[in-house]
Design an enzyme around this catalytic site. Structure first.
Site, PDB file in Angstrom:
ATOM      1  N   ASP A  41       0.882  -1.473  -0.243  1.00 28.98           N
ATOM      2  CA  ASP A  41       0.057   0.076  -0.251  1.00 28.98           C
ATOM      3  C   ASP A  41       1.228   1.159  -0.010  1.00 28.98           C
ATOM      4  O   ASP A  41       0.406   2.375   0.040  1.00 28.98           O
ATOM      5  CB  ASP A  41      -1.508   0.606   1.008  1.00 28.98           C
ATOM      6  CG  ASP A  41      -0.588   0.059   2.339  1.00 28.98           C
ATOM      7  OD1 ASP A  41       0.989   0.151   2.412  1.00 28.98           O
ATOM      8  OD2 ASP A  41      -0.988   0.345   3.701  1.00 28.98           O
ATOM      9  N   SER A  42       2.599   0.864   0.177  1.00 22.47           N
ATOM     10  CA  SER A  42       3.370   1.664   0.515  1.00 22.47           C
ATOM     11  C   SER A  42       3.054   2.865  -1.348  1.00 22.47           C
ATOM     12  O   SER A  42       3.521   3.634  -1.369  1.00 22.47           O
ATOM     13  CB  SER A  42       4.301   1.655  -0.091  1.00 22.47           C
ATOM     14  OG  SER A  42       5.212  -0.044  -0.805  1.00 22.47           O
ATOM     15  N   ASP A  80      -0.672  -6.541  -0.379  1.00 22.72           N
ATOM     16  CA  ASP A  80      -1.050  -5.907   0.724  1.00 22.72           C
ATOM     17  C   ASP A  80      -2.976  -5.445   1.081  1.00 22.72           C
ATOM     18  O   ASP A  80      -3.467  -4.827  -0.192  1.00 22.72           O
ATOM     19  CB  ASP A  80       0.001  -4.112   0.929  1.00 22.72           C
ATOM     20  CG  ASP A  80       0.872  -3.929   1.861  1.00 22.72           C
ATOM     21  OD1 ASP A  80       0.709  -4.646   3.363  1.00 22.72           O
ATOM     22  OD2 ASP A  80       1.431  -3.307   2.138  1.00 22.72           O
ATOM     23  N   LYS A 110      -1.062  -9.879   2.509  1.00 21.18           N
ATOM     24  CA  LYS A 110      -0.402  -8.755   3.736  1.00 21.18           C
ATOM     25  C   LYS A 110      -1.582  -7.947   5.271  1.00 21.18           C
ATOM     26  O   LYS A 110      -1.930  -7.303   4.311  1.00 21.18           O
ATOM     27  CB  LYS A 110       0.516  -8.228   3.542  1.00 21.18           C
ATOM     28  CG  LYS A 110       1.452  -8.152   4.989  1.00 21.18           C
ATOM     29  CD  LYS A 110       2.902  -7.175   4.335  1.00 21.18           C
ATOM     30  CE  LYS A 110       2.534  -5.560   4.333  1.00 21.18           C
ATOM     31  NZ  LYS A 110       2.375  -5.023   5.083  1.00 21.18           N
ATOM     32  N   GLU A 112      -1.681  -5.621   8.156  1.00 20.16           N
ATOM     33  CA  GLU A 112      -0.929  -4.899   9.067  1.00 20.16           C
ATOM     34  C   GLU A 112      -1.552  -5.838  10.107  1.00 20.16           C
ATOM     35  O   GLU A 112      -2.833  -4.756  10.499  1.00 20.16           O
ATOM     36  CB  GLU A 112      -0.524  -3.386   8.523  1.00 20.16           C
ATOM     37  CG  GLU A 112      -0.216  -2.902   8.059  1.00 20.16           C
ATOM     38  CD  GLU A 112      -0.332  -1.393   7.542  1.00 20.16           C
ATOM     39  OE1 GLU A 112      -0.311  -0.826   8.328  1.00 20.16           O
ATOM     40  OE2 GLU A 112       0.909  -1.237   6.470  1.00 20.16           O
ATOM     41  N   GLU A 178       9.234  -4.450  11.177  1.00 26.46           N
ATOM     42  CA  GLU A 178       9.239  -3.283  10.085  1.00 26.46           C
ATOM     43  C   GLU A 178       9.451  -2.044  11.017  1.00 26.46           C
ATOM     44  O   GLU A 178       8.864  -2.127  12.078  1.00 26.46           O
ATOM     45  CB  GLU A 178       8.079  -2.632   9.786  1.00 26.46           C
ATOM     46  CG  GLU A 178       8.863  -1.762   9.134  1.00 26.46           C
ATOM     47  CD  GLU A 178       7.792  -1.083   8.158  1.00 26.46           C
ATOM     48  OE1 GLU A 178       7.708   0.893   7.945  1.00 26.46           O
ATOM     49  OE2 GLU A 178       6.565  -1.481   7.759  1.00 26.46           O
TER      50      GLU A 178
END
Length: 268
Positions: A41-42, A80, A110, A112, A178
C-alpha cells in the site's frame, strides 16, 4: 513460488522480497530472482502522490496487484490489504482479501497486525487465503503511533513477541518485522518456526524487504534503514533533459526518425 515454499525457507536460506506496483517493474524484479513481490500500500506514497498509505483503496490495490501478477511468473505475489479493508467486519475482510486472489491473481495477502487480526488470520488461512503478518511499525496506524521505531521498551517488545506467536499459531506463513530493534527481531526469529522478513529490523531475520523505488534510487528520500543500489532518478532526469534539448534545438526528430511516402508528393 507458493506460500509453503516461503515458509520452508525459515532457517535455511535468505528470503528476498521487494515491492512492485506495475507489470514492467514486476517483470524485472521477477527475472532478477526475487522470491516475493509485495504489492505494498506504499503505492500511495510512491505512485499515487499521497503523503501516506491511508487513502489507498481496495480498487487501487486490486488494479496494481493484477498488473504485478501479469508481470511476474515465478515470484510469490503478495497483496497488501489497505487501511480499513479489514478488521471492520469479518465478512468484509474476507471478501476484500478473497478479491485479491480471485480477481487480482495474488498468491497471498498481507495484514498490518494487532490483537484484532489474530482471529482474522486464522479465518483467512482456513479459507485458503495465505496470510503474511506484519508487526512493528505499521504505517496504517501512523496517526496513533507515528512513524517511529517500535518495540523499544520491555512492554512494547513483549507485545510484539506475543503477537508474533499468536499470528503464527493462527496460521500466518511468514511475518514482516518493520523498524524494530535488531535484538528484538533476532529474538522473534528465534522463537518462531515461520520465517521473519525484516525492514529496518537488523540482519538476523530470515529475509529482507525494501521498497523498490529506494533500491533503484528513484525516491527523493531514502529511509535510514534502506539503501539505493542505483540512480534511476538521475538516469531519468538525464534522458528527459536530453529529449527536451533535442526537441528545442530541432535535432529530434531527424530523418532516421521520419518516413516519407513518395506517392503523396503529387497530392500537395
Amino acid at each position: 513460488m507458493r506460500a509453503k515454499d516461503i515458509r520452508a525457507k525459515a532457517d535455511t536460506e535468505p528470503i528476498t522480497m521487494l515491492t512492485a506496483y506495475d507489470a514492467p517493474t514486476a517483470a524485472v524484479v521477477d527475472e532478477a530472482g526475487i522470491d516475493v513481490i509485495l504489492v505494498g500500500d506504499s503505492v500511495g506514497n510512491t505512485q499515487l502522490g499521497h503523503d501516506s498509505t491511508l487513502p489507498v483503496t481496495v480498487d487501487e490495490m486490486a488494479s496494481h496487484t493484477a498488473a504485478v501478477a501479469r508481470g511476474a511468473d515465478d515470484a510469490l505475489v503478495v497483496a497488501d490489504m489497505p487501511f480499513l479493508s479489514f478488521g471492520v467486519s469479518t465478512e468484509a475482510s474476507i471478501e476484500n482479501a478473497g478479491r485479491m486472489l480471485k480477481d487480482a491473481d495474488a498468491d497471498a495477502v498481507k495484514l498490518e497486525c494487532g490483537p484484532h487480526t489474530v482471529e482474522l488470520t486464522e479465518r483467512l488461512t482456513d479459507l485458503g487465503i495465505p496470510t503474511m503478518a506484519h508487526l512493528g511499525l505499521t504505517p496504517q496506524r501512523e496517526n496513533e503511533t507515528g512513524l517511529f521505531r517500535q518495540g523499544t521498551d520491555a512492554e512494547g517488545a513483549r507485545e510484539i513477541l506475543d503477537l508474533a506467536r499468536a499470528h503464527e499459531e493462527a496460521g500466518a506463513f511468514s511475518l514482516v518485522l518493520e523498524h524494530v530493534p535488531a535484538n528484538l527481531a533476532s529474538e522473534v526469529t528465534r522463537e518462531l518456526e515461520i520465517p521473519t522478513i525484516g525492514i529496518g529490523a537488523g540482519p538476523e531475520c530470515d529475509g529482507q524487504v525494501l521498497v523498490v523505488d529506494e533500491v533503484l534510487g528513484l525516491s527523493e528520500r531514502t529511509a535510514p534503514f534502506s539503501k539505493a543500489w542505483g540512480d534511476v532518478r538521475g538516469e531519468m532526469q538525464q534522458a528527459i533533459e536530453g529529449y527536451r534539448d533535442d526537441v528545442e534545438s530541432g535535432a529530434f526528430p531527424a530523418d532516421e526518425h521520419s518516413h516519407y511516402e513518395s506517392e503523396l508528393e503529387d497530392v500537395y
